[in-house]
Design a protein around this motif. Structure first.
Motif, PDB file in Angstrom:
ATOM      1  N   ILE A   4      12.390  13.593 -10.742  1.00  0.00           N
ATOM      2  CA  ILE A   4      12.778  12.744  -9.620  1.00  0.00           C
ATOM      3  C   ILE A   4      14.099  12.084 -10.009  1.00  0.00           C
ATOM      4  CG2 ILE A   4      12.168  10.763  -8.192  1.00  0.00           C
ATOM      5  CD1 ILE A   4       9.208  11.456  -8.845  1.00  0.00           C
ATOM      6  N   ASP A   5      15.145  12.403  -9.286  1.00  0.00           N
ATOM      7  CA  ASP A   5      16.478  11.890  -9.585  1.00  0.00           C
ATOM      8  C   ASP A   5      16.851  10.804  -8.575  1.00  0.00           C
ATOM      9  OD1 ASP A   5      18.959  11.627 -10.767  1.00  0.00           O
ATOM     10  OD2 ASP A   5      19.805  13.408  -9.821  1.00  0.00           O
ATOM     11  N   GLU A   6      17.594   9.812  -9.044  1.00  0.00           N
ATOM     12  CA  GLU A   6      18.094   8.726  -8.190  1.00  0.00           C
ATOM     13  C   GLU A   6      16.971   7.953  -7.505  1.00  0.00           C
ATOM     14  OE1 GLU A   6      21.143   7.654  -8.131  1.00  0.00           O
ATOM     15  OE2 GLU A   6      22.126   9.306  -9.154  1.00  0.00           O
ATOM     16  N   LEU A   7      15.955   7.586  -8.261  1.00  0.00           N
ATOM     17  CA  LEU A   7      14.813   6.870  -7.686  1.00  0.00           C
ATOM     18  C   LEU A   7      15.243   5.594  -6.974  1.00  0.00           C
ATOM     19  CD1 LEU A   7      11.765   6.539  -7.288  1.00  0.00           C
ATOM     20  CD2 LEU A   7      11.733   5.298  -9.448  1.00  0.00           C
ATOM     21  N   SER A   8      16.214   4.891  -7.518  1.00  0.00           N
ATOM     22  CA  SER A   8      16.592   3.591  -6.953  1.00  0.00           C
ATOM     23  C   SER A   8      17.598   3.684  -5.814  1.00  0.00           C
ATOM     24  CB  SER A   8      17.168   2.707  -8.060  1.00  0.00           C
ATOM     25  OG  SER A   8      18.327   3.313  -8.609  1.00  0.00           O
ATOM     26  N   TYR A   9      17.893   4.890  -5.355  1.00  0.00           N
ATOM     27  CA  TYR A   9      18.913   5.065  -4.328  1.00  0.00           C
ATOM     28  C   TYR A   9      18.527   4.383  -3.014  1.00  0.00           C
ATOM     29  CZ  TYR A   9      22.246   7.349  -1.235  1.00  0.00           C
ATOM     30  OH  TYR A   9      23.212   7.583  -0.319  1.00  0.00           O
ATOM     31  N   LEU A  10      17.267   4.493  -2.606  1.00  0.00           N
ATOM     32  CA  LEU A  10      16.789   3.878  -1.370  1.00  0.00           C
ATOM     33  C   LEU A  10      15.538   3.056  -1.636  1.00  0.00           C
ATOM     34  CD1 LEU A  10      17.046   6.933   1.054  1.00  0.00           C
ATOM     35  CD2 LEU A  10      18.618   5.002   0.929  1.00  0.00           C
ATOM     36  N   LYS A  11      15.428   1.924  -0.965  1.00  0.00           N
ATOM     37  CA  LYS A  11      14.221   1.098  -1.065  1.00  0.00           C
ATOM     38  C   LYS A  11      13.102   1.791  -0.289  1.00  0.00           C
ATOM     39  CE  LYS A  11      12.537  -3.561  -0.241  1.00  0.00           C
ATOM     40  NZ  LYS A  11      11.999  -3.908  -1.514  1.00  0.00           N
ATOM     41  N   MET A  12      11.915   1.778  -0.865  1.00  0.00           N
ATOM     42  CA  MET A  12      10.765   2.433  -0.237  1.00  0.00           C
ATOM     43  C   MET A  12      10.044   1.475   0.701  1.00  0.00           C
ATOM     44  SD  MET A  12       9.014   4.769  -3.114  1.00  0.00           S
ATOM     45  CE  MET A  12       9.961   5.771  -4.231  1.00  0.00           C
ATOM     46  N   ASP A  13       9.576   2.013   1.819  1.00  0.00           N
ATOM     47  CA  ASP A  13       8.681   1.236   2.675  1.00  0.00           C
ATOM     48  C   ASP A  13       7.248   1.479   2.193  1.00  0.00           C
ATOM     49  OD1 ASP A  13       7.893   3.735   3.685  1.00  0.00           O
ATOM     50  OD2 ASP A  13       9.135   3.555   5.466  1.00  0.00           O
ATOM     51  N   LYS A  14       6.283   0.843   2.837  1.00  0.00           N
ATOM     52  CA  LYS A  14       4.874   0.957   2.405  1.00  0.00           C
ATOM     53  C   LYS A  14       4.387   2.402   2.383  1.00  0.00           C
ATOM     54  CE  LYS A  14       2.851  -3.112   1.751  1.00  0.00           C
ATOM     55  NZ  LYS A  14       2.216  -3.446   0.508  1.00  0.00           N
ATOM     56  N   GLU A  15       4.757   3.193   3.401  1.00  0.00           N
ATOM     57  CA  GLU A  15       4.287   4.576   3.477  1.00  0.00           C
ATOM     58  C   GLU A  15       4.853   5.429   2.338  1.00  0.00           C
ATOM     59  OE1 GLU A  15       4.191   8.369   6.557  1.00  0.00           O
ATOM     60  OE2 GLU A  15       5.167   6.523   7.173  1.00  0.00           O
ATOM     61  N   LYS A  16       6.159   5.339   2.105  1.00  0.00           N
ATOM     62  CA  LYS A  16       6.781   6.115   1.027  1.00  0.00           C
ATOM     63  C   LYS A  16       6.261   5.657  -0.332  1.00  0.00           C
ATOM     64  CE  LYS A  16      10.936   6.990   3.610  1.00  0.00           C
ATOM     65  NZ  LYS A  16      12.097   6.289   4.084  1.00  0.00           N
ATOM     66  N   GLU A  17       6.086   4.366  -0.477  1.00  0.00           N
ATOM     67  CA  GLU A  17       5.558   3.817  -1.718  1.00  0.00           C
ATOM     68  C   GLU A  17       4.153   4.340  -1.990  1.00  0.00           C
ATOM     69  OE1 GLU A  17       6.012  -0.569  -2.771  1.00  0.00           O
ATOM     70  OE2 GLU A  17       3.969  -0.412  -1.958  1.00  0.00           O
ATOM     71  N   SER A  18       3.331   4.412  -0.965  1.00  0.00           N
ATOM     72  CA  SER A  18       1.966   4.919  -1.107  1.00  0.00           C
ATOM     73  C   SER A  18       1.966   6.384  -1.517  1.00  0.00           C
ATOM     74  CB  SER A  18       1.203   4.746   0.208  1.00  0.00           C
ATOM     75  OG  SER A  18      -0.084   5.286   0.105  1.00  0.00           O
ATOM     76  N   ILE A  19       2.815   7.176  -0.901  1.00  0.00           N
ATOM     77  CA  ILE A  19       2.919   8.600  -1.246  1.00  0.00           C
ATOM     78  C   ILE A  19       3.408   8.750  -2.687  1.00  0.00           C
ATOM     79  CG2 ILE A  19       4.165  10.744  -0.758  1.00  0.00           C
ATOM     80  CD1 ILE A  19       4.125   9.817   2.241  1.00  0.00           C
ATOM     81  N   PHE A  20       4.422   7.987  -3.058  1.00  0.00           N
ATOM     82  CA  PHE A  20       4.951   8.044  -4.420  1.00  0.00           C
ATOM     83  C   PHE A  20       3.860   7.667  -5.430  1.00  0.00           C
ATOM     84  CE2 PHE A  20       7.244   6.265  -8.078  1.00  0.00           C
ATOM     85  CZ  PHE A  20       8.043   7.350  -8.395  1.00  0.00           C
ATOM     86  N   PHE A  21       3.119   6.607  -5.141  1.00  0.00           N
ATOM     87  CA  PHE A  21       2.037   6.180  -6.027  1.00  0.00           C
ATOM     88  C   PHE A  21       0.990   7.283  -6.178  1.00  0.00           C
ATOM     89  CE2 PHE A  21      -2.101   4.225  -6.826  1.00  0.00           C
ATOM     90  CZ  PHE A  21      -1.826   3.546  -7.992  1.00  0.00           C
ATOM     91  N   GLN A  22       0.644   7.951  -5.091  1.00  0.00           N
ATOM     92  CA  GLN A  22      -0.344   9.033  -5.149  1.00  0.00           C
ATOM     93  C   GLN A  22       0.151  10.192  -6.021  1.00  0.00           C
ATOM     94  OE1 GLN A  22      -3.471   8.749  -4.156  1.00  0.00           O
ATOM     95  NE2 GLN A  22      -2.901   6.692  -3.523  1.00  0.00           N
ATOM     96  N   VAL A  23       1.427  10.511  -5.918  1.00  0.00           N
ATOM     97  CA  VAL A  23       2.008  11.571  -6.759  1.00  0.00           C
ATOM     98  C   VAL A  23       1.889  11.181  -8.227  1.00  0.00           C
ATOM     99  CG1 VAL A  23       4.162  12.719  -7.408  1.00  0.00           C
ATOM    100  CG2 VAL A  23       3.552  12.487  -4.999  1.00  0.00           C
ATOM    101  N   ILE A  24       2.281   9.938  -8.537  1.00  0.00           N
ATOM    102  CA  ILE A  24       2.203   9.454  -9.921  1.00  0.00           C
ATOM    103  C   ILE A  24       0.752   9.436 -10.397  1.00  0.00           C
ATOM    104  CG2 ILE A  24       2.645   7.477 -11.443  1.00  0.00           C
ATOM    105  CD1 ILE A  24       5.172   9.010 -10.369  1.00  0.00           C
ATOM    106  N   ARG A  25      -0.145   8.945  -9.572  1.00  0.00           N
ATOM    107  CA  ARG A  25      -1.557   8.855  -9.943  1.00  0.00           C
ATOM    108  C   ARG A  25      -2.166  10.232 -10.200  1.00  0.00           C
ATOM    109  NH1 ARG A  25      -6.227   9.474  -7.774  1.00  0.00           N
ATOM    110  NH2 ARG A  25      -5.438   9.872  -5.697  1.00  0.00           N
ATOM    111  N   GLN A  26      -1.841  11.200  -9.356  1.00  0.00           N
ATOM    112  CA  GLN A  26      -2.402  12.542  -9.514  1.00  0.00           C
ATOM    113  C   GLN A  26      -1.855  13.257 -10.745  1.00  0.00           C
ATOM    114  OE1 GLN A  26      -1.667  14.450  -5.765  1.00  0.00           O
ATOM    115  NE2 GLN A  26      -3.200  13.221  -4.694  1.00  0.00           N
ATOM    116  N   ARG A  27      -0.634  12.958 -11.128  1.00  0.00           N
ATOM    117  CA  ARG A  27      -0.019  13.608 -12.282  1.00  0.00           C
ATOM    118  C   ARG A  27      -0.302  12.852 -13.580  1.00  0.00           C
ATOM    119  NH1 ARG A  27       3.539  17.464 -10.950  1.00  0.00           N
ATOM    120  NH2 ARG A  27       4.591  17.294 -12.942  1.00  0.00           N
TER     121      ARG A  27
END
Length: 94
Positions: A4-27
């Protein structure tokens, strides 16, 4: 491996944050992950919706990790300066 490159490029909203958390949690402890950001860990709450979300994500990311901190000019900036210097040298040689 997921990169995942340039993570800090855009601020995440609740939906994107939830999806990102699920990816991290599953991996988590199963697959390799590389995250590239210009933001220090202490400021990750600026990317997510707040400190609680940032802490939950960072808790999983830093548990079995290697953090590489690179300081100095960007490689892109250094490369451009190098190219400019070579162009000047070439012009002066003629």
């Amino acid at each position: 491996m997921l990169i995942i490159d340039e993570l800090s490029y855009l601020k995440m909203d609740k939906e994107k944050e939830s999806i990102f958390f699920q990816v991290i949690r599953q991996r988590y402890e199963k697959s390799s992950l590389i995250i590239i950001t210009n933001l220090p860990l202490s400021r990750w709450d600026e990317v997510f919706t707040g400190q609680l979300a940032a802490t939950a994500i960072l808790d999983r990311l830093v548990y079995h990790c290697h953090i590489l901190s690179i300081t100095g000019d960007s490689f892109r900036v250094k490369g451009e300066k190098y190219l400019e210097g070579n162009r000047k040298d070439t012009k002066e040689d003629k």
